[in-house]
Motif scaffolding. Structure first.
Motif, PDB file in Angstrom:
ATOM      1  N   ALA A 172     -16.608  -5.662   5.065  1.00 40.19           N
ATOM      2  CA  ALA A 172     -16.638  -6.081   6.570  1.00 40.19           C
ATOM      3  C   ALA A 172     -15.642  -6.509   7.625  1.00 40.19           C
ATOM      4  CB  ALA A 172     -16.490  -7.809   5.224  1.00 40.19           C
ATOM      5  N   TYR A 173     -14.041  -6.261   6.721  1.00 44.20           N
ATOM      6  CA  TYR A 173     -12.962  -5.711   7.879  1.00 44.20           C
ATOM      7  C   TYR A 173     -12.850  -4.943   8.631  1.00 44.20           C
ATOM      8  CZ  TYR A 173     -11.849 -10.285   4.356  1.00 44.20           C
ATOM      9  OH  TYR A 173     -11.535 -11.034   4.127  1.00 44.20           O
ATOM     10  N   SER A 228      -1.339 -11.134   2.750  1.00 40.90           N
ATOM     11  CA  SER A 228      -2.060 -10.561   3.460  1.00 40.90           C
ATOM     12  C   SER A 228      -2.595  -9.735   3.621  1.00 40.90           C
ATOM     13  CB  SER A 228      -1.302 -11.365   4.911  1.00 40.90           C
ATOM     14  OG  SER A 228      -0.379 -12.624   4.829  1.00 40.90           O
ATOM     15  N   SER A 229      -3.301  -8.815   2.732  1.00 42.46           N
ATOM     16  CA  SER A 229      -4.237  -7.661   2.916  1.00 42.46           C
ATOM     17  C   SER A 229      -5.283  -7.782   3.423  1.00 42.46           C
ATOM     18  CB  SER A 229      -4.045  -7.027   1.210  1.00 42.46           C
ATOM     19  OG  SER A 229      -5.394  -8.240   0.473  1.00 42.46           O
ATOM     20  N   SER A 230      -5.699  -8.614   3.669  1.00 39.42           N
ATOM     21  CA  SER A 230      -7.043  -8.853   5.034  1.00 39.42           C
ATOM     22  C   SER A 230      -6.754  -8.712   6.630  1.00 39.42           C
ATOM     23  CB  SER A 230      -7.877 -10.286   4.225  1.00 39.42           C
ATOM     24  OG  SER A 230      -6.613 -11.313   4.820  1.00 39.42           O
ATOM     25  N   ALA A 231      -5.816  -8.957   6.553  1.00 29.79           N
ATOM     26  CA  ALA A 231      -4.808  -9.364   8.082  1.00 29.79           C
ATOM     27  C   ALA A 231      -4.082  -7.835   7.907  1.00 29.79           C
ATOM     28  CB  ALA A 231      -4.185 -10.462   8.105  1.00 29.79           C
ATOM     29  N   ALA A 232      -3.746  -7.302   7.550  1.00 28.93           N
ATOM     30  CA  ALA A 232      -3.448  -6.220   7.063  1.00 28.93           C
ATOM     31  C   ALA A 232      -4.442  -4.863   7.697  1.00 28.93           C
ATOM     32  CB  ALA A 232      -2.428  -5.569   6.368  1.00 28.93           C
ATOM     33  N   ASN A 263     -12.220 -14.947  11.947  1.00 29.12           N
ATOM     34  CA  ASN A 263     -13.062 -16.209  11.587  1.00 29.12           C
ATOM     35  C   ASN A 263     -13.872 -16.642  11.866  1.00 29.12           C
ATOM     36  OD1 ASN A 263     -10.134 -18.064  13.308  1.00 29.12           O
ATOM     37  ND2 ASN A 263     -10.709 -17.390  11.352  1.00 29.12           N
ATOM     38  N   GLN A 264     -14.894 -15.092  12.671  1.00 30.82           N
ATOM     39  CA  GLN A 264     -16.019 -14.875  13.660  1.00 30.82           C
ATOM     40  C   GLN A 264     -16.479 -13.901  12.349  1.00 30.82           C
ATOM     41  OE1 GLN A 264     -16.840 -15.066  17.401  1.00 30.82           O
ATOM     42  NE2 GLN A 264     -14.786 -16.426  18.297  1.00 30.82           N
ATOM     43  N   TYR A 265     -16.401 -13.113  12.665  1.00 32.37           N
ATOM     44  CA  TYR A 265     -16.954 -11.902  11.593  1.00 32.37           C
ATOM     45  C   TYR A 265     -17.058 -12.190   9.893  1.00 32.37           C
ATOM     46  CZ  TYR A 265     -19.780  -7.046  10.858  1.00 32.37           C
ATOM     47  OH  TYR A 265     -20.268  -6.443  10.361  1.00 32.37           O
ATOM     48  N   VAL A 266     -16.104 -11.595   9.594  1.00 33.60           N
ATOM     49  CA  VAL A 266     -15.909 -12.367   7.523  1.00 33.60           C
ATOM     50  C   VAL A 266     -15.998 -13.771   7.974  1.00 33.60           C
ATOM     51  CG1 VAL A 266     -14.440 -12.197   6.192  1.00 33.60           C
ATOM     52  CG2 VAL A 266     -14.097 -10.548   8.180  1.00 33.60           C
ATOM     53  N   GLY A 267     -16.270 -15.186   8.809  1.00 30.26           N
ATOM     54  CA  GLY A 267     -16.030 -15.759   7.716  1.00 30.26           C
ATOM     55  C   GLY A 267     -15.281 -17.150   7.316  1.00 30.26           C
ATOM     56  N   ALA A 268     -14.099 -16.110   7.946  1.00 29.10           N
ATOM     57  CA  ALA A 268     -13.088 -17.234   6.748  1.00 29.10           C
ATOM     58  C   ALA A 268     -12.553 -18.057   7.970  1.00 29.10           C
ATOM     59  CB  ALA A 268     -11.998 -16.330   6.239  1.00 29.10           C
TER      60      ALA A 268
END
Length: 376
Positions: free
Chosen positions: A85-86, A119-123, A154-159
């Motif tokens: 998803a990321y 912050s691996s998701s942001a990376a 925010n909008q695609y992953v929903g976090a």
């Protein structure tokens, strides 16, 4: 033979990277229009890529997550799940922003420990975005990429994440901390090079499982928003440190009062830390770390025993300051220490964890590093 050639059968067109981060101070002020002070880590997510002409993105990992593919034209929030998803979210948000990206083969590799609050998701979002843009030679301001990456999460992953992690991943520079004023949407590079002063910044992953994280995060945000509404301010950032006692006296709920006290005093600690760093007084930043941890433990209540034991042990072993970093309820601590004392402090933490039958902690280098870039 390279892993990329092994997976995709052809040479890549380029390699891009985006780092993880730790926040030196300013924890949980980001949704209160606050101030934060992160650094980028040398640990990173690397994406090796090549362009495709069929509008399909194929993503593989160097681990065991398999290969995922998706058509750019069919992307919508929720259409790709799990870890993919990321990268799908990064592709979706770039297309939504009218950037003319195309299909791609992407190999994802990482030396960021997952679940450590680094912050691996942001990376991953930022690395994917810079790779997809780079494959088409599209130049975009790093701060804009950060904002797009936040929108994707925010909008695609929903976090419902803030912008700090993405800004750190995109905008940090070597030897500096990123002073990010969220309300003003402004940044400044603050000199922070511990090694030059004979210091080290230790990051210790306490290996604690994150406990009830989603509900706890939401509860704290709700408390802060409730307090702002009661006090008639748009966000807690609007409460001056000098007016804190008056503001607290106007709140009837003790839990809400403690949440407010953390946010307002934490913003003040960021300002003090920046002033000390600018003056070259890095050792004096240590006590601010420790005060921050006490506030996160007692007022914001987001630490766990593993984090508290690691901080207390580091301080007892000679650290100049220590605090949890990240969202809390697990993750990592950071400790500012004399370089010569770092091995002994790590050994003391390991011993304390063994005595408490906690999992064996791990550590990593926290040299302030540059943000996302093309490697080759």
């Amino acid at each position: 033979m390279s892993k990329f050639v092994e997976v995709f059968g052809a040479e890549p067109d380029g390699v891009w990277r985006a780092p993880g981060r730790v926040n030196l101070i300013g924890e949980h002020t980001d949704y209160n229009d606050g101030l934060v002070l992160p650094i980028a880590l040398p640990n990173q997510i690397t994406i090796t890529g090549s362009a495709r002409t069929d509008g399909v993105v194929v993503v593989a990992t160097a681990g065991q997550d398999g290969i995922i593919s998706f058509d750019l034209d069919s992307l919508s929030p929720g259409s790709v799940g799990d870890w993919a998803a990321y990268p799908a979210g990064a592709a979706w948000v770039l297309r939504e922003a009218q950037y003319e990206i195309g299909g791609a083969n992407l190999l994802v590799e990482s030396d960021l420990p997952s679940g450590a609050g680094l912050s691996s998701s942001a990376a991953l979002l930022c690395a994917t975005a810079v790779a997809l843009l780079g494959l088409r030679d599209i130049s975009v301001d790093p701060a804009e990429v950060a904002r797009l990456a936040q929108r994707a999460e925010n909008q695609y992953v929903g976090a419902p994440v803030g912008l700090m992690d993405q800004m750190a991943s995109m905008c940090c520079t070597a030897g500096h901390a990123l002073y990010f004023d969220i309300r003003a949407m402004s940044t400044d590079q603050i000199p922070f090079d511990p090694a030059a002063d004979g210091l080290a910044l230790l990051v210790v992953d306490v290996k604690a499982p994150h406990r009830h994280v989603d509900g706890e995060y939401a509860a704290r945000r709700q408390s802060c928003e409730q307090a702002a509404a009661e006090l008639g301010v748009p966000a807690l950032r609007s409460i001056a440190f000098e007016d804190l006692d008056d503001a607290l006296s106007r709140l009837s709920d003790d839990v809400v009062r403690r949440r407010v006290r953390h946010v307002v005093t934490e913003i003040r600690r960021v300002e003090e830390a920046v002033a000390l760093m600018r003056a070259g007084r890095l050792r004096d930043v240590g006590p601010l770390f420790t005060a921050s941890h006490a506030s996160l433990r007692d007022d914001f209540e987001i630490t766990v025993p593993e984090l508290d034991v690691a901080v207390d042990t580091a301080l007892a072993a000679g650290a100049l300051g220590a605090r949890m970093t990240g969202g809390g309820f697990g993750g990592c601590i950071i400790a500012l220490v004399e370089s010569s004392e770092a091995p002994a402090i790590l050994t003391a933490i390991e011993k304390a964890f063994a005595e408490n039958t906690f999992p064996t902690p791990t550590s990593l280098d926290a040299t302030p590093s540059p943000g996302a870039s093309r490697i080759s």
